[in-house]
Design an enzyme around this catalytic site. Structure first.
Site, PDB file in Angstrom:
ATOM      1  N   ASN A  53       8.209 -14.444 -17.534  1.00 44.21           N
ATOM      2  CA  ASN A  53       8.000 -13.366 -18.503  1.00 44.21           C
ATOM      3  C   ASN A  53       9.040 -12.258 -18.385  1.00 44.21           C
ATOM      4  O   ASN A  53       9.366 -11.605 -19.376  1.00 44.21           O
ATOM      5  CB  ASN A  53       6.585 -12.791 -18.269  1.00 44.21           C
ATOM      6  CG  ASN A  53       6.376 -11.458 -18.923  1.00 44.21           C
ATOM      7  OD1 ASN A  53       6.246 -11.371 -20.135  1.00 44.21           O
ATOM      8  ND2 ASN A  53       6.363 -10.390 -18.126  1.00 44.21           N
ATOM      9  N   SER A  89      10.271 -15.401 -28.002  1.00 44.81           N
ATOM     10  CA  SER A  89      10.134 -14.297 -28.957  1.00 44.81           C
ATOM     11  C   SER A  89      10.277 -14.867 -30.366  1.00 44.81           C
ATOM     12  O   SER A  89      10.914 -15.922 -30.553  1.00 44.81           O
ATOM     13  CB  SER A  89      11.243 -13.273 -28.716  1.00 44.81           C
ATOM     14  OG  SER A  89      11.291 -12.318 -29.764  1.00 44.81           O
ATOM     15  N   ASP A 103      14.371  -8.790  -8.085  1.00 45.06           N
ATOM     16  CA  ASP A 103      15.185  -8.789  -9.306  1.00 45.06           C
ATOM     17  C   ASP A 103      15.523 -10.244  -9.613  1.00 45.06           C
ATOM     18  O   ASP A 103      16.230 -10.895  -8.821  1.00 45.06           O
ATOM     19  CB  ASP A 103      16.464  -7.958  -9.054  1.00 45.06           C
ATOM     20  CG  ASP A 103      17.285  -7.774 -10.320  1.00 45.06           C
ATOM     21  OD1 ASP A 103      17.265  -8.667 -11.191  1.00 45.06           O
ATOM     22  OD2 ASP A 103      17.949  -6.738 -10.432  1.00 45.06           O
ATOM     23  N   PHE A 154       8.702  -2.474 -23.958  1.00 45.14           N
ATOM     24  CA  PHE A 154       9.864  -3.204 -24.475  1.00 45.14           C
ATOM     25  C   PHE A 154      10.827  -2.302 -25.260  1.00 45.14           C
ATOM     26  O   PHE A 154      12.042  -2.292 -25.005  1.00 45.14           O
ATOM     27  CB  PHE A 154       9.368  -4.366 -25.345  1.00 45.14           C
ATOM     28  CG  PHE A 154      10.455  -5.131 -26.027  1.00 45.14           C
ATOM     29  CD1 PHE A 154      11.110  -6.171 -25.383  1.00 45.14           C
ATOM     30  CD2 PHE A 154      10.831  -4.828 -27.330  1.00 45.14           C
ATOM     31  CE1 PHE A 154      12.119  -6.891 -26.013  1.00 45.14           C
ATOM     32  CE2 PHE A 154      11.835  -5.542 -27.962  1.00 45.14           C
ATOM     33  CZ  PHE A 154      12.480  -6.570 -27.303  1.00 45.14           C
ATOM     34  N   TYR A 203      20.306 -10.479 -27.814  1.00 47.96           N
ATOM     35  CA  TYR A 203      18.876 -10.654 -27.474  1.00 47.96           C
ATOM     36  C   TYR A 203      18.330 -11.915 -28.140  1.00 47.96           C
ATOM     37  O   TYR A 203      17.683 -12.745 -27.488  1.00 47.96           O
ATOM     38  CB  TYR A 203      18.054  -9.423 -27.881  1.00 47.96           C
ATOM     39  CG  TYR A 203      16.576  -9.608 -27.551  1.00 47.96           C
ATOM     40  CD1 TYR A 203      16.157  -9.654 -26.226  1.00 47.96           C
ATOM     41  CD2 TYR A 203      15.631  -9.770 -28.557  1.00 47.96           C
ATOM     42  CE1 TYR A 203      14.814  -9.858 -25.909  1.00 47.96           C
ATOM     43  CE2 TYR A 203      14.295  -9.971 -28.250  1.00 47.96           C
ATOM     44  CZ  TYR A 203      13.889 -10.010 -26.920  1.00 47.96           C
ATOM     45  OH  TYR A 203      12.561 -10.231 -26.606  1.00 47.96           O
ATOM     46  N   GLY A 253       3.581  -4.158 -19.320  1.00 46.52           N
ATOM     47  CA  GLY A 253       3.494  -5.018 -20.493  1.00 46.52           C
ATOM     48  C   GLY A 253       2.729  -6.320 -20.305  1.00 46.52           C
ATOM     49  O   GLY A 253       1.677  -6.366 -19.666  1.00 46.52           O
TER      50      GLY A 253
END
Ligand code: NDP
Ligand code: 8X3
Length: 255
Positions: A87, A140, A60, A190, A153, A13
């Protein structure tokens, strides 16, 4: 002059497209993700460019100890960091609040909020070595308004929005630029991740309009980071032309 960038979530992505964009423009790159094979593939790809330094990390961002020790032991070539792109992130599930799985909540909060905090904190000593440091947080449109089933989210991205504003204030004395970029619907992995591998559900999200592509966001990130030293874009919302906000996408009806 050589420039160094660290990008989280570069195994697909936006992160992958951003790594490619900066590499093509001669930046030295550190990039990370959990999927080792993807990280090694990107290393192979960047090797062919020849003229930049790069380092792929299987990391991670939820693991605070790993984040701290990995960033504290970067090679000398990366003792300065000019740009950090936070990101790495995901949506897990699209469920009504009362039906959602708390494990999904934990994963989103741990990755989108806590991971961003751990990585940023660990990178600050390196950013302070730069004469033009810049942090870019990927938020977002979901940070700006919530939608049905978006609950945690949306909350995690609203936190990214708030943290970006806080960082900009607290880090001003170090002349660190802090930018939030808030994309709308973009066709990456996504939705496949959100719907846990259900490709049919994932691709339906992008039917009937032209979504953003990862390269669109990479170009915008690159633009933000290459403005003159005295110019900082604070907050940028970018959607496909047929999307007005997190709620409303004008879709062409199927024939
Ligand atoms: P992708 O699923 O294609 O990429 C997500 C990246 O994040 C992958 O490289 C993944 O790597 C990485 N990642 C996820 N969890 C972790 C973790 N715990 N540690 C390290 N890396 C991790 O999606 P996008 O490129 O679209 O998403 C990038 C960001 O953009 C996310 O923060 C997302 O919320 C945001 N965003 C996306 C939009 C969209 O419509 N696509 C719109 C607005 C914002 P790996 O699995 O290998 O760990
Ligand atoms: C990803 C875009 O609309 O699924 O942040 O929330 S959306």
């Amino acid at each position: 002059m050589e420039k160094n960038i660290l990008i989280t979530g570069a195994s697909s992505g936006f992160g992958l497209a951003t790594a490619r964009k900066f590499a093509k423009n001669g930046w030295n790159i550190i990039f990370c993700g959990r999927r080792e094979q993807r990280i090694r593939e990107l290393e192979e790809e960047l090797k062919s460019l020849g003229n930049i330094q790069f380092l792929g990390l299987v990391l991670d961002v939820r693991n605070r100890n790993d984040v701290e020790s990995t960033i504290a032991s970067l090679p000398r070539a990366f003792s300065t960091l000019d740009v950090l792109i936070n990101n790495a992130g995901l949506a897990a599930g699209l469920d009504l609040f009362d039906e959602a799985n708390p494990d999904d909540w934990e994963q989103m909060i741990d990755t989108n909020i806590k991971g961003l905090l751990y990585v940023t904190r660990a990178c600050l000593p390196l950013l302070k070595q730069s004469n033009a440091p810049h942090i870019i947080n990927i938020g977002s449109t979901a940070a700006k308004s919530v939608y049905e089933r978006g609950n945690v989210y949306c909350a995690s991205k609203a936190a990214v929005d708030a943290l970006t504003q806080s960082m900009r204030i607290d880090l001003l004395k170090y002349k660190i630029k802090v930018t939030a970029i808030h994309p709308g619907a973009a066709e990456t992995e996504f939705s496949r991740v959100r719907f846990k591998g259900n490709d049919e559900k994932a691709s339906a999200v992008y039917n009937g309009f032209t979504p953003l592509q990862a390269e669109d966001i990479a170009d915008i990130i690159y633009y933000c980071t290459t403005l003159p030293k005295h110019v900082c874009i604070n907050d940028l919302i970018v959607t496909p032309t047929m999307q007005a906000n997190a709620h409303y996408i004008h879709k062409k009806k199927a024939d």
